[in-house]
Design an enzyme around this catalytic site. Structure first.
Site, PDB file in Angstrom:
ATOM      1  N   GLY A 243       1.002  -0.869   0.068  1.00 16.86           N
ATOM      2  CA  GLY A 243      -0.276   0.067   0.410  1.00 16.86           C
ATOM      3  C   GLY A 243       0.961   1.022   0.389  1.00 16.86           C
ATOM      4  O   GLY A 243       0.060   2.146  -0.381  1.00 16.86           O
ATOM      5  N   ARG A 244       2.321   1.349   0.816  1.00 12.95           N
ATOM      6  CA  ARG A 244       2.859   2.388   0.433  1.00 12.95           C
ATOM      7  C   ARG A 244       3.454   2.245  -0.267  1.00 12.95           C
ATOM      8  O   ARG A 244       3.833   3.860  -1.168  1.00 12.95           O
ATOM      9  CB  ARG A 244       3.625   2.396   1.529  1.00 12.95           C
ATOM     10  N   TYR A 363      -1.431   9.071   7.054  1.00 15.28           N
ATOM     11  CA  TYR A 363      -2.136   7.375   6.523  1.00 15.28           C
ATOM     12  C   TYR A 363      -1.114   5.996   6.034  1.00 15.28           C
ATOM     13  O   TYR A 363      -0.147   7.182   5.524  1.00 15.28           O
ATOM     14  CB  TYR A 363      -3.431   7.275   5.230  1.00 15.28           C
ATOM     15  N   GLU A 364      -1.754   4.914   6.089  1.00 15.50           N
ATOM     16  CA  GLU A 364      -0.395   4.185   5.622  1.00 15.50           C
ATOM     17  C   GLU A 364       0.452   3.817   6.394  1.00 15.50           C
ATOM     18  O   GLU A 364       1.702   3.583   5.633  1.00 15.50           O
ATOM     19  CB  GLU A 364      -0.670   4.066   4.084  1.00 15.50           C
ATOM     20  N   GLY A 365       0.848   4.195   7.376  1.00 16.66           N
ATOM     21  CA  GLY A 365       2.379   4.499   8.237  1.00 16.66           C
ATOM     22  C   GLY A 365       2.873   6.120   8.453  1.00 16.66           C
ATOM     23  O   GLY A 365       3.013   6.165   6.869  1.00 16.66           O
TER      24      GLY A 365
END
Length: 380
Positions: A243-244, A363-365
Site C-alpha cells: 500500500g505504501r 495514512y498507511e504508516g
C-alpha cells in the site's frame, strides 16, 4: 536499475493520463466542495483494466505489475487525489490482503474479481481508535462457532467504507496473546451485523468516503479466513508495504500536478513588466522542487520494480512513501505561495492539492513510522 518504461507501460501511463484529464479533472473541484464521490469513475477505472493491473488473470486482474499500477495511481492523483486513494485502497490494501493471503484460489477470485472489475468497491479494516501506528492494539474479536467465526468490534478511518460491498477485516481470536492470534477475514457488506458508523468530515481528500465500520455479531464462514490465527499481523504488514507504494505514487502525482499548475501560471503571470518565471529567485525555487520530484519518482518506481522482481521491498516502499509524500507537501505549499492570492482561491486548485497532500504523510504508516522502518535496518 532500468527505469525506462517499455511500450506497454507507456500505454498504461497514457491511458490513465487521458482518462484523468478527460473524465476525472472536470468535476474534481465540485466533488471536493460537496464531499461527494463519483462511483461511476471507479467503474470506468475497472472497465479500462486499471484496477486489476498488478494481479493475474486467474483472479480477474490484468497480469501486469506494481510499476504499471503506480503509473496509473500517479496519473489519477495529478488531478484528483481522492479518486487516487480510493483506487489505491481497493487495489493494494483490499486486493493485496486477499491475494497475499492463504485463502484458496476460489475464495481469492470470489472476493477479488468483483472489485478488480470496478463493479464494486473494496475496503480495508485494520485501524481502530486505539490501534493506529500500533496495530497490535486491536480490540476487534473473532470467536469461532463451528464452521463460522463471530466478529465483534469496530474499525475507523476506512477509505471506501460507506460505499464498499466487500471488506477485509483484521481481528484477534485471543486478546490475551495480542498479535499472536491476529487473523483476517473477507466480509461482505450485506452480512447481518455489518453497519456504517461515523462518516468523517475531512480537511483533504474530501471526495473520498471514509468511515467507521461497525461489527455486531457478524457471522462469517470460516472459509473466508484469509490468515490463520497468528498469521494476520504478518499479512497486514506485507499488505501495508504494498500500500505504501500506492500512497507514494499518490504523493508523486499530487506534487507533479501542483508543480505543473504553478509552472504554467508563472509563465503567464506578469509583475514588474515581465513574467514572474523570469524572477531568478522563483525560477531557482522551481528548479529545486523539480529536482526533488524527480528524486521521489526514482524511489517510487524503484520500489515498484523491487516488488515486481520478488525481492524484499519493505525499506524501498518506506523510503518512497516518506520522500514522495514529504515532497508533495513541500511542492503544494510552495505552489500556493507561487500563485500568491490566487493560490489561496479554490478555483486554482493548488490549495486543494495542499490539503490533499497532508494526509499522505499520515495514512498507511505515518512518515515517522517510515523513518523507524528505514533506521531499523541501518544499525543491525
Amino acid at each position: 536499475m532500468n527505469l525506462t518504461l517499455n511500450d506497454e507501460q507507456k500505454r498504461i501511463q497514457t491511458l490513465a493520463r487521458e482518462f484523468a484529464e478527460r473524465e476525472v479533472k472536470p468535476g474534481a473541484i465540485e466533488r471536493d466542495e460537496t464531499s461527494t464521490y463519483d462511483v461511476g469513475l471507479f467503474n470506468k477505472l475497472g472497465k479500462l483494466g486499471l484496477i486489476g493491473l498488478p494481479y493475474p488473470t486467474t483472479v480477474g486482474g490484468q497480469g501486469m505489475g506494481y510499476l504499471e499500477y503506480a503509473l496509473a495511481v500517479e496519473e489519477i492523483s495529478k488531478v484528483d487525489a481522492s479518486l487516487g486513494i480510493s483506487y489505491s485502497v481497493a487495489t493494494s490494501l483490499y486486493g493485496g490482503t486477499i491475494f497475499n493471503s492463504s485463502a484458496s484460489e476460489e475464495v481469492k477470485k470470489k472476493f477479488m474479481a468483483p472489485v478488480l472489475s470496478g463493479e464494486h468497491l473494496g475496503g480495508f479494516g485494520l485501524t481502530e481508535h486505539g490501534a493506529g501506528s500500533d496495530a497490535a492494539g486491536q480490540k476487534t474479536i473473532a470467536k469461532q462457532d463451528g464452521d463460522f467465526y463471530i466478529l465483534n468490534g469496530s474499525k475507523c478511518f476506512n477509505t471506501n467504507g460507506p460505499l464498499a460491498d466487500y471488506y477485509v477485516i483484521y481481528a484477534l481470536t485471543d486478546p490475551s496473546v495480542g498479535t499472536k492470534s491476529m487473523t483476517c477475514f473477507a466480509v461482505e457488506r450485506s452480512t447481518p451485523g455489518v453497519s456504517i458508523g461515523h462518516i468523517e468530515n475531512k480537511m483533504g481528500i474530501r471526495s473520498a468516503q471514509v468511515s467507521e465500520i461497525l461489527l455486531d455479531n457478524v457471522r462469517v464462514p470460516a472459509a473466508n479466513m484469509l490468515a490463520q490465527p497468528g498469521e494476520g499481523f504478518k499479512l497486514a504488514m506485507k499488505t501495508l508495504d504494498c500500500g505504501r507504494i500506492g500512497v507514494a505514487a499518490q504523493g508523486l502525482g499530487i506534487a507533479e500536478g501542483a508543480f505543473e499548475i504553478a509552472r504554467k501560471y508563472m509563465m503567464e503571470r506578469e509583475q514588474f513588466g515581465k513574467p514572474i518565471s523570469k524572477q531568478q529567485y522563483l525560477a531557482f525555487k522551481m528548479a529545486e522542487l523539480y529536482t526533488k520530484i524527480q528524486g521521489a519518482k526514482l524511489l517510487v518506481y524503484g520500489a515498484a520494480l523491487a516488488h515486481d522482481a520478488g525481492t524484499r521491498f519493505t525499506v524501498d516502499a518506506a523510503m518512497a512513501k516518506m520522500t514522495a509524500t514529504d515532497v508533495a507537501m513541500e511542492v503544494t505549499t510552495e505552489a500556493v505561495q507561487m500563485l500568491g492570492g490566487n493560490g489561496y482561491m479554490r478555483e486554482y486548485e493548488v490549495e486543494r492539492m495542499m490539503r490533499d497532500a497532508k494526509i499522505t504523510q499520515i495514512y498507511e504508516g505515518t512518515n515517522e513510522i517510515q523513518r523507524l522502518v528505514i533506521s531499523g535496518t541501518l544499525f543491525r
